[in-house]
Design an enzyme around this catalytic site. Structure first.
Site, PDB file in Angstrom:
ATOM      1  N   LYS A 144      -8.203  -1.014  -2.295  1.00 23.37           N
ATOM      2  CA  LYS A 144      -8.905  -2.293  -2.240  1.00 23.37           C
ATOM      3  C   LYS A 144      -9.646  -2.447  -0.909  1.00 23.37           C
ATOM      4  O   LYS A 144      -9.448  -1.659   0.015  1.00 23.37           O
ATOM      5  CB  LYS A 144      -7.896  -3.425  -2.457  1.00 23.37           C
ATOM      6  CG  LYS A 144      -7.251  -3.381  -3.842  1.00 23.37           C
ATOM      7  CD  LYS A 144      -6.214  -4.480  -3.986  1.00 23.37           C
ATOM      8  CE  LYS A 144      -5.559  -4.464  -5.351  1.00 23.37           C
ATOM      9  NZ  LYS A 144      -4.539  -5.529  -5.477  1.00 23.37           N
TER      10      LYS A 144
ATOM     11  N   PHE B   4      -4.684 -17.428  -9.643  1.00 23.83           N
ATOM     12  CA  PHE B   4      -5.199 -16.624  -8.528  1.00 23.83           C
ATOM     13  C   PHE B   4      -6.398 -15.755  -8.906  1.00 23.83           C
ATOM     14  O   PHE B   4      -6.926 -15.028  -8.065  1.00 23.83           O
ATOM     15  CB  PHE B   4      -4.084 -15.730  -7.958  1.00 23.83           C
ATOM     16  CG  PHE B   4      -3.468 -14.800  -8.970  1.00 23.83           C
ATOM     17  CD1 PHE B   4      -4.083 -13.600  -9.310  1.00 23.83           C
ATOM     18  CD2 PHE B   4      -2.263 -15.124  -9.581  1.00 23.83           C
ATOM     19  CE1 PHE B   4      -3.514 -12.738 -10.238  1.00 23.83           C
ATOM     20  CE2 PHE B   4      -1.683 -14.271 -10.513  1.00 23.83           C
ATOM     21  CZ  PHE B   4      -2.317 -13.077 -10.840  1.00 23.83           C
TER      22      PHE B   4
ATOM     23  N   HIS C  88      -4.437  -0.805  -5.848  1.00 22.81           N
ATOM     24  CA  HIS C  88      -4.161  -1.110  -7.255  1.00 22.81           C
ATOM     25  C   HIS C  88      -3.804   0.187  -7.952  1.00 22.81           C
ATOM     26  O   HIS C  88      -4.421   1.222  -7.699  1.00 22.81           O
ATOM     27  CB  HIS C  88      -5.405  -1.715  -7.929  1.00 22.81           C
ATOM     28  CG  HIS C  88      -5.321  -1.711  -9.432  1.00 22.81           C
ATOM     29  ND1 HIS C  88      -4.729  -2.727 -10.136  1.00 22.81           N
ATOM     30  CD2 HIS C  88      -5.734  -0.796 -10.353  1.00 22.81           C
ATOM     31  CE1 HIS C  88      -4.796  -2.445 -11.432  1.00 22.81           C
ATOM     32  NE2 HIS C  88      -5.401  -1.277 -11.581  1.00 22.81           N
TER      33      HIS C  88
ATOM     34  N   ARG D   8       3.135   4.303  -9.321  1.00 28.37           N
ATOM     35  CA  ARG D   8       3.564   2.929  -9.032  1.00 28.37           C
ATOM     36  C   ARG D   8       4.700   2.914  -8.004  1.00 28.37           C
ATOM     37  O   ARG D   8       4.779   2.020  -7.167  1.00 28.37           O
ATOM     38  CB  ARG D   8       4.009   2.223 -10.315  1.00 28.37           C
ATOM     39  CG  ARG D   8       2.913   2.033 -11.346  1.00 28.37           C
ATOM     40  CD  ARG D   8       1.955   0.948 -11.022  1.00 28.37           C
ATOM     41  NE  ARG D   8       2.587  -0.354 -11.080  1.00 28.37           N
ATOM     42  CZ  ARG D   8       1.958  -1.493 -10.917  1.00 28.37           C
ATOM     43  NH1 ARG D   8       0.652  -1.501 -10.689  1.00 28.37           N
ATOM     44  NH2 ARG D   8       2.591  -2.635 -10.968  1.00 28.37           N
TER      45      ARG D   8
ATOM     46  N   THR E 129       4.164  -5.108  -6.204  1.00 33.41           N
ATOM     47  CA  THR E 129       2.935  -5.889  -6.029  1.00 33.41           C
ATOM     48  C   THR E 129       3.027  -6.789  -4.801  1.00 33.41           C
ATOM     49  O   THR E 129       2.078  -6.898  -4.030  1.00 33.41           O
ATOM     50  CB  THR E 129       2.655  -6.733  -7.291  1.00 33.41           C
ATOM     51  OG1 THR E 129       2.529  -5.845  -8.407  1.00 33.41           O
ATOM     52  CG2 THR E 129       1.384  -7.541  -7.146  1.00 33.41           C
TER      53      THR E 129
ATOM     54  N   ARG F 203       2.515  -0.028   0.055  1.00 28.24           N
ATOM     55  CA  ARG F 203       2.543  -1.464   0.369  1.00 28.24           C
ATOM     56  C   ARG F 203       3.661  -1.801   1.349  1.00 28.24           C
ATOM     57  O   ARG F 203       3.503  -2.684   2.196  1.00 28.24           O
ATOM     58  CB  ARG F 203       2.665  -2.279  -0.909  1.00 28.24           C
ATOM     59  CG  ARG F 203       1.395  -2.246  -1.744  1.00 28.24           C
ATOM     60  CD  ARG F 203       1.558  -3.018  -3.024  1.00 28.24           C
ATOM     61  NE  ARG F 203       0.331  -3.069  -3.803  1.00 28.24           N
ATOM     62  CZ  ARG F 203       0.307  -3.138  -5.123  1.00 28.24           C
ATOM     63  NH1 ARG F 203       1.439  -3.169  -5.818  1.00 28.24           N
ATOM     64  NH2 ARG F 203      -0.849  -3.187  -5.764  1.00 28.24           N
TER      65      ARG F 203
END
Length: 149
Positions: free
Chosen positions: A10, A58, A116, A86, A92, A103
């Site tokens: 992103k 959102f 993503h 993942r 997330t 992350r």
């Protein structure tokens, strides 16, 4: 054929210089890069990509975020790449991501979570078709026999 997944770095990940680090993590795991492009996404395209989230509160902010700068769109291939990808990415919500995940190591806010990844084989196929209408590169990794039985 091995499974394929769609991964997008992103705008925050691109601006923070994390492209090489993220690609390296997938390569070191043994996955094979089959498509890569740096693109600036327009609003209609972002809305199409996130259409399944259009009813969420959102959604508008997510679209604004994705169109705020360039993204890196990728196709990765390998055994169980969707599920394992993942796990490499992490939850997330970065606050729930384990250290060692992308992350967990590089994100703090859920609204700026760096990356993503497709959540299922079906969504991977849909996202790959949207982002790479030309299809993946027609090549095979020379390391394939060293990674898979």
């Amino acid at each position: 054929m091995d499974e394929q997944t769609f991964i997008m770095i992103k705008p925050d990940g691109v601006q923070r210089g994390l492209i090489g680090e993220i690609i390296s993590r997938f390569e070191k795991k043994g996955f094979y890069l089959k498509g890569l492009k740096l693109v600036t996404v327009d609003r209609p395209f972002a809305e199409k990509h996130y259409a399944d989230l259009s009813a969420k509160p959102f959604f508008s902010g997510l679209v604004d975020y994705i169109i705020s700068g360039p993204v890196v769109a990728m196709i990765w291939e390998g055994k169980n790449v969707v599920t394992t990808g993942r796990k490499i990415i992490g939850a997330t919500n970065p606050a729930q991501s384990e250290p060692g995940t992308i992350r967990g190591d590089f994100a703090i806010d859920i609204g700026r979570n760096v990356i993503h990844g497709s959540d299922a084989v079906e969504s991977a196929n849909k996202e790959i078709a949207l982002w790479f209408p030309e299809g993946p590169a027609n090549c095979q990794s020379s390391q394939h026999s060293w990674i898979y039985e």
